[in-house]
Design a protein around this motif. Structure first.
Motif, mmCIF file in Angstrom:
data_model
loop_
_atom_site.group_PDB
_atom_site.id
_atom_site.type_symbol
_atom_site.label_atom_id
_atom_site.label_comp_id
_atom_site.label_asym_id
_atom_site.label_seq_id
_atom_site.Cartn_x
_atom_site.Cartn_y
_atom_site.Cartn_z
ATOM 1 N N ASP A 86 40.631 -77.600 23.200
ATOM 2 C CA ASP A 86 41.374 -78.355 22.194
ATOM 3 C C ASP A 86 41.223 -79.849 22.491
ATOM 4 N N LYS A 117 42.720 -82.465 21.240
ATOM 5 C CA LYS A 117 43.971 -83.215 21.273
ATOM 6 C C LYS A 117 44.620 -83.139 22.655
ATOM 7 N N ARG A 176 34.673 -77.530 15.481
ATOM 8 C CA ARG A 176 35.495 -78.681 15.117
ATOM 9 C C ARG A 176 36.354 -78.398 13.888
ATOM 10 N N GLN A 236 37.701 -75.687 13.376
ATOM 11 C CA GLN A 236 38.771 -74.834 13.901
ATOM 12 C C GLN A 236 39.679 -75.583 14.874
ATOM 13 N N GLY A 237 39.463 -76.894 14.991
ATOM 14 C CA GLY A 237 40.314 -77.693 15.866
ATOM 15 C C GLY A 237 39.929 -77.654 17.322
ATOM 16 N N ARG A 238 38.684 -77.328 17.613
ATOM 17 C CA ARG A 238 38.207 -77.299 18.995
ATOM 18 C C ARG A 238 36.901 -78.079 19.093
#
Length: 226
Positions: free
Chosen positions: A45, A47, A22, A24-26
């Motif tokens: 991802d 988003k 999370r 790391q944006g995942r």
């Protein structure tokens, strides 16, 4: 609707691994029902996945997971996903691999169109009883929604599952007598609403917990078909 989602395999598990992803944006995710007949742990991802979930087809969107080790052209559907109860961020997702040539069961939203004569001429109100139904179809034929024209409904008239028009691409499997929408008097509609408000007021408060959103697909039937 089809969509593409980048994914990468992961080896780690547990809360520490989830926190690392999370940052790391995942988020961690799992794919079930692959050709190897085992769960595949991946990271995606959140988003991009949220945009897919918020699209018109929502959880019924066929998703191509690139980099997840699926067979060429393999597609998945969202099985369930977990949201943070405070800020509604995606925390985790599960996917289910589908065979494009095999029937499956999905839950599809119902959309009503028009204003009933029973409302305009007789003072009734629309009671939208069931806003989704289960249908059987091929993955490529999943309808985004099922439209119902209610403009001709008079007071005390309704539309049930058995009244839906026939479609060659999908077949309704919900109970034929299940009421979808009908026109009722104001009094008949107000009483259940009041009872619901009383029950809600009497219910004790509960602590916020992660919200798991389940897809309305009969997974056990699908696994047997595979």
């Amino acid at each position: 609707m089809d969509a593409t989602l980048q994914a990468e395999k992961r080896d780690g598990r547990g809360k520490n691994e989830a926190r690392r992803l999370r940052t790391q944006g995942r988020i961690p995710a799992v794919v079930y029902g692959t050709e190897k007949n085992k769960a595949t742990e991946i990271a995606v991802d959140p988003k991009v996945l949220l945009r897919i979930l918020h699209s018109e087809s929502g959880v019924n969107t066929l998703i191509g997971l690139e980099g997840a080790g699926l067979a060429a052209g393999g597609k998945v559907l969202v099985k369930e996903y977990q949201l943070d109860p405070i800020d509604h961020r995606l925390l985790h997702a599960d996917f289910f691999a589908v065979a494009m040539d095999k029937m499956l069961t999905v839950t599809v939203p119902v959309v009503i169109k028009g204003e009933p004569k029973g409302v305009k001429q007789q003072g009734g109100i629309v009671d939208f009883v069931n806003r989704q139904i289960e249908v059987e179809c091929l993955p490529a034929d999943i309808p985004e929604h099922i439209d119902i024209d209610i403009s001709e409904l008079m007071l005390h008239q309704g539309i049930r599952v058995r009244d839906l028009p026939q479609d060659a691409k999908w077949k309704p499997i919900s109970e034929p007598e299940m009421m979808l929408v009908h026109v009722v008097t104001v009094k008949a509609e107000a009483e259940p609403a009041a009872e619901g408000a009383t029950a809600a007021a009497a219910a004790p408060g509960t602590a916020a917990e992660p919200e798991v959103i389940k897809k309305g697909k009969k997974e056990e039937d699908e696994e047997k078909k595979k």
